[in-house]
Design an enzyme around this catalytic site. Structure first.
Site, PDB file in Angstrom:
ATOM      1  N   GLY A   1      38.080  40.173  47.438  1.00 14.63           N
ATOM      2  CA  GLY A   1      39.095  41.124  47.887  1.00 14.63           C
ATOM      3  C   GLY A   1      40.473  40.786  47.367  1.00 14.63           C
ATOM      4  O   GLY A   1      41.232  41.669  46.945  1.00 14.63           O
ATOM      5  N   CYS A   2      40.814  39.514  47.382  1.00 15.04           N
ATOM      6  CA  CYS A   2      42.134  39.081  46.920  1.00 15.04           C
ATOM      7  C   CYS A   2      42.260  39.259  45.410  1.00 15.04           C
ATOM      8  O   CYS A   2      43.325  39.632  44.911  1.00 15.04           O
ATOM      9  CB  CYS A   2      42.385  37.635  47.331  1.00 15.04           C
ATOM     10  SG  CYS A   2      42.294  37.425  49.123  1.00 15.04           S
ATOM     11  N   THR A   3      41.179  39.024  44.700  1.00 14.28           N
ATOM     12  CA  THR A   3      41.171  39.229  43.251  1.00 14.28           C
ATOM     13  C   THR A   3      41.393  40.711  42.940  1.00 14.28           C
ATOM     14  O   THR A   3      42.218  41.060  42.095  1.00 14.28           O
ATOM     15  CB  THR A   3      39.847  38.730  42.643  1.00 14.28           C
ATOM     16  OG1 THR A   3      39.721  37.327  42.923  1.00 14.28           O
ATOM     17  CG2 THR A   3      39.792  38.968  41.147  1.00 14.28           C
TER      18      THR A   3
END
Length: 184
Positions: A78-80
Protein backbone atom coordinates in the site's frame (compact mmCIF):
# COMPACT_ATOMS: atom_id res chain seq x y z
CA UNK A 1 23.70 -7.40 -2.97
CA UNK A 2 20.29 -5.97 -2.10
CA UNK A 3 17.25 -8.25 -2.26
CA UNK A 4 14.81 -7.65 -5.14
CA UNK A 5 12.00 -5.19 -4.40
CA UNK A 6 9.35 -7.96 -4.35
CA UNK A 7 11.26 -9.87 -1.66
CA UNK A 8 11.82 -6.66 0.29
CA UNK A 9 8.07 -5.90 0.04
CA UNK A 10 7.15 -9.37 1.27
CA UNK A 11 9.55 -9.31 4.22
CA UNK A 12 8.60 -5.73 5.19
CA UNK A 13 4.91 -6.66 5.14
CA UNK A 14 5.45 -9.80 7.22
CA UNK A 15 7.65 -7.94 9.71
CA UNK A 16 5.12 -5.08 10.00
CA UNK A 17 2.25 -7.52 10.59
CA UNK A 18 4.18 -9.36 13.31
CA UNK A 19 5.30 -6.12 14.97
CA UNK A 20 1.81 -4.64 14.85
CA UNK A 21 0.19 -7.74 16.33
CA UNK A 22 2.79 -7.90 19.10
CA UNK A 23 2.32 -4.21 19.91
CA UNK A 24 -1.45 -4.65 20.15
CA UNK A 25 -1.33 -7.92 22.10
CA UNK A 26 1.23 -6.65 24.59
CA UNK A 27 -0.13 -3.10 24.83
CA UNK A 28 3.25 -1.57 24.04
CA UNK A 29 1.87 1.43 22.15
CA UNK A 30 -0.77 3.78 23.50
CA UNK A 31 -2.89 5.38 20.83
CA UNK A 32 -2.92 9.15 21.33
CA UNK A 33 -6.09 10.93 22.35
CA UNK A 34 -5.38 13.73 19.86
CA UNK A 35 -7.98 14.34 17.14
CA UNK A 36 -6.91 17.24 14.92
CA UNK A 37 -9.36 18.83 12.53
CA UNK A 38 -9.65 21.78 10.18
CA UNK A 39 -8.96 25.04 12.01
CA UNK A 40 -6.60 23.52 14.58
CA UNK A 41 -2.99 24.70 14.79
CA UNK A 42 -0.78 22.07 13.18
CA UNK A 43 1.90 20.74 15.55
CA UNK A 44 5.41 21.89 14.73
CA UNK A 45 7.91 19.19 13.73
CA UNK A 46 11.55 18.84 12.77
CA UNK A 47 12.09 15.61 10.89
CA UNK A 48 14.88 14.23 8.74
CA UNK A 49 13.96 13.65 5.12
CA UNK A 50 15.08 10.84 2.85
CA UNK A 51 17.16 13.48 1.03
CA UNK A 52 19.26 14.05 4.20
CA UNK A 53 17.77 17.48 4.97
CA UNK A 54 15.82 18.32 8.13
CA UNK A 55 12.40 19.89 7.59
CA UNK A 56 10.15 21.78 9.96
CA UNK A 57 6.65 23.11 9.51
CA UNK A 58 7.87 26.60 10.42
CA UNK A 59 10.26 26.48 7.43
CA UNK A 60 7.24 27.05 5.18
CA UNK A 61 5.13 29.38 7.32
CA UNK A 62 3.92 32.37 5.34
CA UNK A 63 5.23 30.92 2.07
CA UNK A 64 3.71 27.52 1.26
CA UNK A 65 0.98 25.16 2.28
CA UNK A 66 2.28 21.78 3.50
CA UNK A 67 0.91 18.30 2.84
CA UNK A 68 1.86 15.46 5.19
CA UNK A 69 0.90 12.08 3.75
CA UNK A 70 1.36 9.60 6.62
CA UNK A 71 1.83 5.96 5.71
CA UNK A 72 2.29 2.86 7.89
CA UNK A 73 5.45 1.16 6.68
CA UNK A 74 8.04 1.54 3.92
CA UNK A 75 8.33 -1.26 1.36
CA UNK A 76 4.79 -2.56 1.97
CA UNK A 77 2.39 -2.80 -1.00
CA UNK A 78 0.00 0.00 0.00
CA UNK A 79 2.77 2.43 0.88
CA UNK A 80 4.61 1.62 -2.34
CA UNK A 81 1.45 2.27 -4.37
CA UNK A 82 0.77 5.51 -2.51
CA UNK A 83 4.28 6.86 -3.09
CA UNK A 84 4.19 5.85 -6.75
CA UNK A 85 0.92 7.74 -7.16
CA UNK A 86 2.48 10.87 -5.65
CA UNK A 87 5.49 10.44 -7.94
CA UNK A 88 3.26 10.08 -11.01
CA UNK A 89 1.50 13.34 -10.14
CA UNK A 90 4.68 15.24 -9.29
CA UNK A 91 4.50 17.62 -12.28
CA UNK A 92 1.03 18.78 -11.20
CA UNK A 93 1.93 18.93 -7.51
CA UNK A 94 5.12 20.86 -8.24
CA UNK A 95 3.04 23.53 -9.96
CA UNK A 96 1.02 24.22 -6.80
CA UNK A 97 2.09 26.50 -3.95
CA UNK A 98 2.53 23.61 -1.54
CA UNK A 99 5.33 21.39 -0.30
CA UNK A 100 4.38 17.76 0.07
CA UNK A 101 5.99 14.99 2.06
CA UNK A 102 5.33 11.36 2.81
CA UNK A 103 5.88 10.60 6.50
CA UNK A 104 6.42 7.36 8.41
CA UNK A 105 7.86 6.03 11.66
CA UNK A 106 10.50 4.09 9.73
CA UNK A 107 14.15 4.97 10.26
CA UNK A 108 15.74 7.66 8.13
CA UNK A 109 17.94 5.00 6.50
CA UNK A 110 14.92 2.85 5.61
CA UNK A 111 13.07 5.85 4.16
CA UNK A 112 16.15 6.87 2.19
CA UNK A 113 16.41 3.38 0.70
CA UNK A 114 12.65 3.27 0.02
CA UNK A 115 12.67 6.68 -1.69
CA UNK A 116 15.68 5.70 -3.78
CA UNK A 117 14.10 2.36 -4.80
CA UNK A 118 11.06 4.25 -6.13
CA UNK A 119 13.03 7.20 -7.54
CA UNK A 120 10.85 9.62 -5.57
CA UNK A 121 11.14 13.35 -6.36
CA UNK A 122 9.92 14.30 -2.86
CA UNK A 123 11.29 13.56 0.61
CA UNK A 124 9.93 10.96 2.99
CA UNK A 125 10.18 12.28 6.54
CA UNK A 126 11.26 9.95 9.32
CA UNK A 127 9.58 10.11 12.74
CA UNK A 128 11.25 7.02 14.19
CA UNK A 129 10.44 7.97 17.80
CA UNK A 130 6.78 8.57 16.90
CA UNK A 131 6.69 11.96 18.64
CA UNK A 132 5.22 13.83 15.67
CA UNK A 133 2.89 10.92 14.89
CA UNK A 134 1.49 11.17 18.42
CA UNK A 135 1.16 14.97 18.14
CA UNK A 136 -0.86 14.55 14.94
CA UNK A 137 -2.91 11.69 16.41
CA UNK A 138 -1.95 9.24 13.67
CA UNK A 139 -0.10 6.61 15.70
CA UNK A 140 -2.25 3.49 16.03
CA UNK A 141 -2.04 0.86 18.75
CA UNK A 142 -0.07 -1.28 16.30
CA UNK A 143 2.77 1.27 16.51
CA UNK A 144 2.32 2.30 12.89
CA UNK A 145 0.65 5.48 11.65
CA UNK A 146 -2.79 5.51 10.14
CA UNK A 147 -2.77 6.34 6.44
CA UNK A 148 -4.00 9.93 6.81
CA UNK A 149 -3.12 13.06 4.87
CA UNK A 150 -2.96 16.50 6.51
CA UNK A 151 -3.34 19.71 4.51
CA UNK A 152 -1.79 22.65 6.36
CA UNK A 153 -2.11 26.26 5.28
CA UNK A 154 0.80 28.68 5.01
CA UNK A 155 -0.52 30.17 8.27
CA UNK A 156 0.11 26.88 10.11
CA UNK A 157 -3.57 25.99 10.50
CA UNK A 158 -4.91 22.62 9.42
CA UNK A 159 -7.11 23.08 6.35
CA UNK A 160 -8.28 19.48 6.03
CA UNK A 161 -7.52 15.91 7.09
CA UNK A 162 -8.16 13.00 4.73
CA UNK A 163 -8.76 9.87 6.78
CA UNK A 164 -10.00 7.85 3.79
CA UNK A 165 -6.86 7.83 1.62
CA UNK A 166 -7.01 5.77 -1.57
CA UNK A 167 -3.45 4.64 -2.27
CA UNK A 168 -3.82 4.22 -6.03
CA UNK A 169 -5.11 7.78 -6.52
CA UNK A 170 -3.30 9.61 -3.72
CA UNK A 171 -1.34 11.90 -6.05
CA UNK A 172 -4.33 13.11 -8.06
CA UNK A 173 -6.46 13.28 -4.89
CA UNK A 174 -3.87 15.51 -3.19
CA UNK A 175 -3.68 17.81 -6.22
CA UNK A 176 -7.48 18.04 -6.45
CA UNK A 177 -7.84 18.70 -2.72
CA UNK A 178 -5.18 21.42 -2.79
CA UNK A 179 -7.00 23.12 -5.67
CA UNK A 180 -10.29 22.72 -3.81
CA UNK A 181 -8.73 24.49 -0.84
CA UNK A 182 -7.72 27.38 -3.10
CA UNK A 183 -4.03 26.50 -3.26
CA UNK A 184 -2.73 26.97 -6.77
Amino acid sequence: MKPPLQLRTFTATARAAATGLANIALGWVDAPAVHLRAGDVAPEFRLKGSDGRVYGLSDFRGRHAVVLAWFPRAFTPGCTTECRSLRANEPVLRGLSARYFAVSVDSADTNEEFARSLDLPFPILSDEAGITARAYGVLSRSGFPFRWTFYIGADGLILDVDRQVRVSTTGSDVAARLRGLGIS
